[in-house]
Write a protein that holds these residues in place. Sequence first.
Motif, PDB file in Angstrom:
ATOM      1  N   ASP A  36      49.800  37.051 -11.288  1.00 20.99           N
ATOM      2  CA  ASP A  36      50.397  38.386 -11.239  1.00 20.99           C
ATOM      3  C   ASP A  36      49.948  39.157 -10.002  1.00 20.99           C
ATOM      4  OD1 ASP A  36      51.738  37.913 -13.596  1.00 20.99           O
ATOM      5  OD2 ASP A  36      50.155  38.767 -14.850  1.00 20.99           O
ATOM      6  N   ASP A  37      48.668  39.053  -9.679  1.00 17.87           N
ATOM      7  CA  ASP A  37      48.162  39.739  -8.483  1.00 17.87           C
ATOM      8  C   ASP A  37      48.777  39.165  -7.215  1.00 17.87           C
ATOM      9  OD1 ASP A  37      46.590  41.304 -10.091  1.00 17.87           O
ATOM     10  OD2 ASP A  37      44.831  40.009  -9.904  1.00 17.87           O
ATOM     11  N   ILE A  38      48.984  37.852  -7.213  1.00 18.43           N
ATOM     12  CA  ILE A  38      49.521  37.194  -6.012  1.00 18.43           C
ATOM     13  C   ILE A  38      50.961  37.623  -5.755  1.00 18.43           C
ATOM     14  CG2 ILE A  38      50.182  34.970  -5.037  1.00 18.43           C
ATOM     15  CD1 ILE A  38      47.726  33.775  -6.437  1.00 18.43           C
ATOM     16  N   VAL A  39      51.813  37.555  -6.783  1.00 17.80           N
ATOM     17  CA  VAL A  39      53.229  37.854  -6.580  1.00 17.80           C
ATOM     18  C   VAL A  39      53.464  39.337  -6.300  1.00 17.80           C
ATOM     19  CG1 VAL A  39      53.985  35.887  -7.958  1.00 17.80           C
ATOM     20  CG2 VAL A  39      53.632  38.112  -9.060  1.00 17.80           C
ATOM     21  N   GLN A  40      52.527  40.195  -6.709  1.00 19.20           N
ATOM     22  CA  GLN A  40      52.674  41.633  -6.476  1.00 19.20           C
ATOM     23  C   GLN A  40      52.076  42.088  -5.146  1.00 19.20           C
ATOM     24  OE1 GLN A  40      54.443  43.785  -8.244  1.00 19.20           O
ATOM     25  NE2 GLN A  40      55.046  42.142  -9.655  1.00 19.20           N
ATOM     26  N   THR A  41      51.554  41.164  -4.373  1.00 17.39           N
ATOM     27  CA  THR A  41      50.961  41.512  -3.085  1.00 17.39           C
ATOM     28  C   THR A  41      52.039  41.977  -2.109  1.00 17.39           C
ATOM     29  OG1 THR A  41      49.223  39.859  -3.400  1.00 17.39           O
ATOM     30  CG2 THR A  41      49.583  40.676  -1.158  1.00 17.39           C
ATOM     31  N   PRO A  42      51.944  43.209  -1.588  1.00 19.16           N
ATOM     32  CA  PRO A  42      52.976  43.691  -0.646  1.00 19.16           C
ATOM     33  C   PRO A  42      52.869  43.022   0.714  1.00 19.16           C
ATOM     34  CG  PRO A  42      51.230  45.314  -0.890  1.00 19.16           C
ATOM     35  CD  PRO A  42      50.918  44.218  -1.873  1.00 19.16           C
ATOM     36  N   ILE A  43      54.015  42.812   1.338  1.00 25.62           N
ATOM     37  CA  ILE A  43      54.074  42.189   2.662  1.00 25.62           C
ATOM     38  C   ILE A  43      54.635  43.147   3.701  1.00 25.62           C
ATOM     39  CG2 ILE A  43      55.023  40.289   4.016  1.00 25.62           C
ATOM     40  CD1 ILE A  43      55.224  38.666   1.520  1.00 25.62           C
ATOM     41  N   TYR A  44      55.725  43.800   3.338  1.00 26.32           N
ATOM     42  CA  TYR A  44      56.416  44.611   4.335  1.00 26.32           C
ATOM     43  C   TYR A  44      57.251  45.681   3.638  1.00 26.32           C
ATOM     44  CZ  TYR A  44      59.296  45.744   8.401  1.00 26.32           C
ATOM     45  OH  TYR A  44      59.930  46.389   9.428  1.00 26.32           O
ATOM     46  N   THR A  45      57.389  46.818   4.275  1.00 24.30           N
ATOM     47  CA  THR A  45      58.240  47.905   3.779  1.00 24.30           C
ATOM     48  C   THR A  45      59.436  48.054   4.712  1.00 24.30           C
ATOM     49  OG1 THR A  45      56.355  49.082   2.824  1.00 24.30           O
ATOM     50  CG2 THR A  45      58.362  50.350   3.201  1.00 24.30           C
ATOM     51  N   VAL A  46      60.613  47.957   4.151  1.00 22.10           N
ATOM     52  CA  VAL A  46      61.841  48.048   4.942  1.00 22.10           C
ATOM     53  C   VAL A  46      61.962  49.439   5.541  1.00 22.10           C
ATOM     54  CG1 VAL A  46      64.354  47.882   4.880  1.00 22.10           C
ATOM     55  CG2 VAL A  46      62.963  46.318   3.507  1.00 22.10           C
ATOM     56  N   GLN A  47      62.274  49.487   6.828  1.00 21.54           N
ATOM     57  CA  GLN A  47      62.405  50.745   7.537  1.00 21.54           C
ATOM     58  C   GLN A  47      63.835  50.939   8.024  1.00 21.54           C
ATOM     59  OE1 GLN A  47      59.409  50.945  10.599  1.00 21.54           O
ATOM     60  NE2 GLN A  47      57.893  49.908   9.333  1.00 21.54           N
ATOM     61  N   LYS A  48      64.149  52.154   8.399  1.00 24.66           N
ATOM     62  CA  LYS A  48      65.491  52.476   8.835  1.00 24.66           C
ATOM     63  C   LYS A  48      65.872  51.709  10.100  1.00 24.66           C
ATOM     64  CE  LYS A  48      68.545  56.399   9.737  1.00 24.66           C
ATOM     65  NZ  LYS A  48      68.647  57.887   9.843  1.00 24.66           N
ATOM     66  N   LYS A  49      64.893  51.479  10.983  1.00 19.37           N
ATOM     67  CA  LYS A  49      65.175  50.783  12.240  1.00 19.37           C
ATOM     68  C   LYS A  49      65.475  49.303  12.038  1.00 19.37           C
ATOM     69  CE  LYS A  49      60.264  49.907  13.167  1.00 19.37           C
ATOM     70  NZ  LYS A  49      59.154  50.121  14.119  1.00 19.37           N
ATOM     71  N   ASP A  50      65.182  48.769  10.855  1.00 17.76           N
ATOM     72  CA  ASP A  50      65.467  47.357  10.571  1.00 17.76           C
ATOM     73  C   ASP A  50      66.957  47.092  10.390  1.00 17.76           C
ATOM     74  OD1 ASP A  50      62.773  46.549  10.597  1.00 17.76           O
ATOM     75  OD2 ASP A  50      62.502  47.293   8.555  1.00 17.76           O
TER      76      ASP A  50
END
Length: 206
Positions: A36-50
């Motif tokens: 559960d801790d592994i799959v909930q690890t954040p990687i990236y937050t989508v931004q408007k410039k993407d």
Amino acid sequence: MKETIFVKMRHRIQVPPNATVRVGDVAQVVAKKRIDDIVQTPIYTVQKKDRNIVIIDVMHVMKALMAVAPHDDIQSLGPSQTIIEVVYEKKRWGYLYVPIVWLLLFIGSGLAIMNFHEDVSMQQVQQRLYRVITGKEVDKPLWFQIPYSLGLGLGMILFFNHFFKKRINEEPSPLEVEMFQYQQSLDQYVIMHENKEAMRRMDDDS
């Protein structure tokens, strides 16, 4: 005790704008402990410039997992990138495009069929066949034209393997195969041309 974590990147996912992408979103994870801790690890937050496409590389997933499981053995399987498609809310008036596109396709396909029949002299062929079979000369051999028109529509249904939204059988139609190959080529292009820029933005944010 050292554990092994298996990670398999997904090919493509869809997320809303400003979403936080986590390991479980972009990859399938197999682990004995702390799944559960592994799959909930954040990687990236989508931004408007993407805009609408972001590429997540497996190395960024590895980096995130090493932060939460530094003593475990992380094994990567399958593809090395995941395409993130940012899905924006559809505009209400966008549904007006459906009847407009349908009308254009209907008129265009009808003209294409008529032009093809004119090029191959289909009416003359049907008149000749009717004369050979019946011995009579007619301008409009409806006994040929009506079944031919119905058969043309039935053939289109069988070719595209759909009757409205219902699929006739599970075998993909030639159009679906072509669309799949086009999507594969498009994904490869996106990975090759967007990956460097997307990774540079993520590195700058980290």
